[in-house]
Design a protein around this motif. Structure first.
Motif, PDB file in Angstrom:
ATOM      1  N   LEU A 112       0.838  -1.212   0.000  1.00 47.35           N
ATOM      2  CA  LEU A 112       0.000   0.000   0.000  1.00 47.35           C
ATOM      3  C   LEU A 112       0.866   1.252   0.000  1.00 47.35           C
ATOM      4  O   LEU A 112       0.552   2.243  -0.679  1.00 47.35           O
ATOM      5  CB  LEU A 112      -0.932  -0.011   1.217  1.00 47.35           C
ATOM      6  N   GLU A 113       1.963   1.217   0.746  1.00 48.85           N
ATOM      7  CA  GLU A 113       2.884   2.358   0.749  1.00 48.85           C
ATOM      8  C   GLU A 113       3.528   2.540  -0.615  1.00 48.85           C
ATOM      9  O   GLU A 113       3.710   3.673  -1.080  1.00 48.85           O
ATOM     10  CB  GLU A 113       3.962   2.164   1.815  1.00 48.85           C
ATOM     11  N   ARG A 114       3.891   1.451  -1.253  1.00 48.90           N
ATOM     12  CA  ARG A 114       4.466   1.535  -2.596  1.00 48.90           C
ATOM     13  C   ARG A 114       3.485   2.230  -3.544  1.00 48.90           C
ATOM     14  O   ARG A 114       3.878   3.081  -4.353  1.00 48.90           O
ATOM     15  CB  ARG A 114       4.788   0.142  -3.126  1.00 48.90           C
ATOM     16  N   ALA A 115       2.211   1.834  -3.450  1.00 51.13           N
ATOM     17  CA  ALA A 115       1.203   2.436  -4.320  1.00 51.13           C
ATOM     18  C   ALA A 115       1.082   3.943  -4.063  1.00 51.13           C
ATOM     19  O   ALA A 115       1.105   4.754  -5.002  1.00 51.13           O
ATOM     20  CB  ALA A 115      -0.145   1.752  -4.109  1.00 51.13           C
ATOM     21  N   GLU A 116       0.951   4.324  -2.806  1.00 54.54           N
ATOM     22  CA  GLU A 116       0.794   5.739  -2.463  1.00 54.54           C
ATOM     23  C   GLU A 116       1.990   6.563  -2.925  1.00 54.54           C
ATOM     24  O   GLU A 116       1.837   7.694  -3.403  1.00 54.54           O
ATOM     25  CB  GLU A 116       0.598   5.883  -0.955  1.00 54.54           C
ATOM     26  N   LYS A 117       3.177   6.002  -2.809  1.00 56.91           N
ATOM     27  CA  LYS A 117       4.392   6.704  -3.233  1.00 56.91           C
ATOM     28  C   LYS A 117       4.349   7.056  -4.713  1.00 56.91           C
ATOM     29  O   LYS A 117       4.897   8.082  -5.136  1.00 56.91           O
ATOM     30  CB  LYS A 117       5.616   5.838  -2.937  1.00 56.91           C
ATOM     31  N   HIS A 118       3.674   6.204  -5.483  1.00 54.12           N
ATOM     32  CA  HIS A 118       3.618   6.413  -6.932  1.00 54.12           C
ATOM     33  C   HIS A 118       2.281   6.996  -7.377  1.00 54.12           C
ATOM     34  O   HIS A 118       1.948   6.966  -8.571  1.00 54.12           O
ATOM     35  CB  HIS A 118       3.903   5.098  -7.658  1.00 54.12           C
ATOM     36  N   GLY A 119       1.505   7.518  -6.442  1.00 50.24           N
ATOM     37  CA  GLY A 119       0.254   8.178  -6.788  1.00 50.24           C
ATOM     38  C   GLY A 119      -0.848   7.237  -7.223  1.00 50.24           C
ATOM     39  O   GLY A 119      -1.775   7.655  -7.932  1.00 50.24           O
ATOM     40  N   ILE A 120      -0.772   5.981  -6.810  1.00 47.37           N
ATOM     41  CA  ILE A 120      -1.789   4.988  -7.164  1.00 47.37           C
ATOM     42  C   ILE A 120      -2.753   4.850  -5.995  1.00 47.37           C
ATOM     43  O   ILE A 120      -2.310   4.709  -4.848  1.00 47.37           O
ATOM     44  CB  ILE A 120      -1.129   3.630  -7.472  1.00 47.37           C
ATOM     45  N   PRO A 121      -4.056   4.885  -6.219  1.00 46.36           N
ATOM     46  CA  PRO A 121      -5.001   4.687  -5.118  1.00 46.36           C
ATOM     47  C   PRO A 121      -4.714   3.396  -4.358  1.00 46.36           C
ATOM     48  O   PRO A 121      -4.549   2.332  -4.964  1.00 46.36           O
ATOM     49  CB  PRO A 121      -6.360   4.633  -5.829  1.00 46.36           C
TER      50      PRO A 121
END
Length: 286
Positions: free
Chosen positions: A52-61
């Motif tokens: 989830l952190e990886r996603a947020e870092k790249h602007g992915i919901p």
């Protein structure tokens, strides 16, 4: 890929439970143009999943779905009226829990389907082409699998394309059909195999029984540890998962019409042999 034609840009929803290294491999390959896809959302059953952190870092919901609020329900608190009308048929046809019967089976599946109803609503809001399991440590019920088979058929009506209904993809850390389940690397190692493998496959209603898209193997040397073979296998996972998605984007995954016993897919990419040779070289170096 050799003889490239125009690729469709796939829209993906990725499900994770842990660190999300396969997710990161997809993100990296999308960023540098090697994967013809976009990730619409990342969903996890674990609020602490690093994926989830990886996603947020790249602007992915990044979305958390709490399975525990369903799994902890007492039988008398299960909202049976919220289950799908065909729930009895799901119970009768399921293959996930052969050891369960009667009320225990119904309660287990009810909790599972209630959570999946919430999961389906979230996934559908992002309108993905494919749902990619990348270390998602949950079994999927017939309700979930059939939902995406049926919606695919509805979307493709009149399109002239093969109505395969295969939209859920998983990566498994063993050479299926050997060693299904949650401990593919460990089972391969403990059995004393001389080669291990990984498998990317479509998901059906069984556990790791769906049609294979791609596989790769790696050597297991006499003094290898379990951690060493995991590292070797993961290096192949990152390459193979994205390549299988690219094959789908380019239309290089087709049903083998010669097969009648079960659904079998074949790869029609002219560069298939070169890619597989490269994976063999990678496995020998890692």
């Amino acid at each position: 890929m050799a003889g490239e034609t125009q690729a469709k840009k796939l829209r993906l929803v990725v499900l994770v439970s842990g660190s999300g290294t396969n997710l990161q491999a997809m993100i990296d390959r999308i960023a540098d143009g090697r994967l013809h896809a976009e990730i619409a959302a990342v969903i996890s059953d674990n609020p602490d999943a690093f994926g989830l952190e990886r996603a947020e870092k790249h602007g992915i919901p990044a979305v958390f779905i709490d399975y525990r609020k369903y799994s902890k329900k007492l039988p008398e608190n299960i909202p049976w009226e919220k289950l799908p009308e065909n729930f009895d048929q799901i119970v009768q046809s399921q293959r996930l829990f052969p050891h369960l019967h009667g009320s225990k089976l119904r309660e287990r599946l009810a909790r599972m389907v209630l959570a999946e109803q919430e999961l389906v609503a979230i996934i559908d809001s992002y309108k993905p082409d494919y749902i990619c399991l990348a270390g998602f440590m949950r079994l999927l019920s017939p309700y979930f699998v059939r939902h995406y088979q049926e919606t695919t058929a509805e979307q493709n009506q009149g399109s002239g394309r093969e109505l395969t209904g295969w939209r859920i993809i998983n990566i498994h850390p063993a050479l299926l059909p050997a060693f299904p389940g949650v401990n593919g690397y460990g089972d391969t190692f403990e059995y004393g195999c001389r080669f291990g493998g990984i498998t990317v496959h479509f998901v059906d209603e069984g556990e790791d029984t769906g049609p294979i898209i791609g596989q790769a193997i790696y050597p297991i040397w006499p003094r290898d540890s379990l951690e060493e073979i995991k590292k070797r296998g993961l290096s192949l996972e990152y390459e193979l998962y994205s390549q299988c998605l690219n094959w789908l984007a380019f239309g290089y995954v087709e049903i083998d019409q010669k097969q009648t016993e079960r659904t079998v897919f074949r790869i029609t990419d002219p560069g298939y042999k070169d890619f597989m040779n490269n994976l063999v070289e990678l496995s020998m170096k890692s």
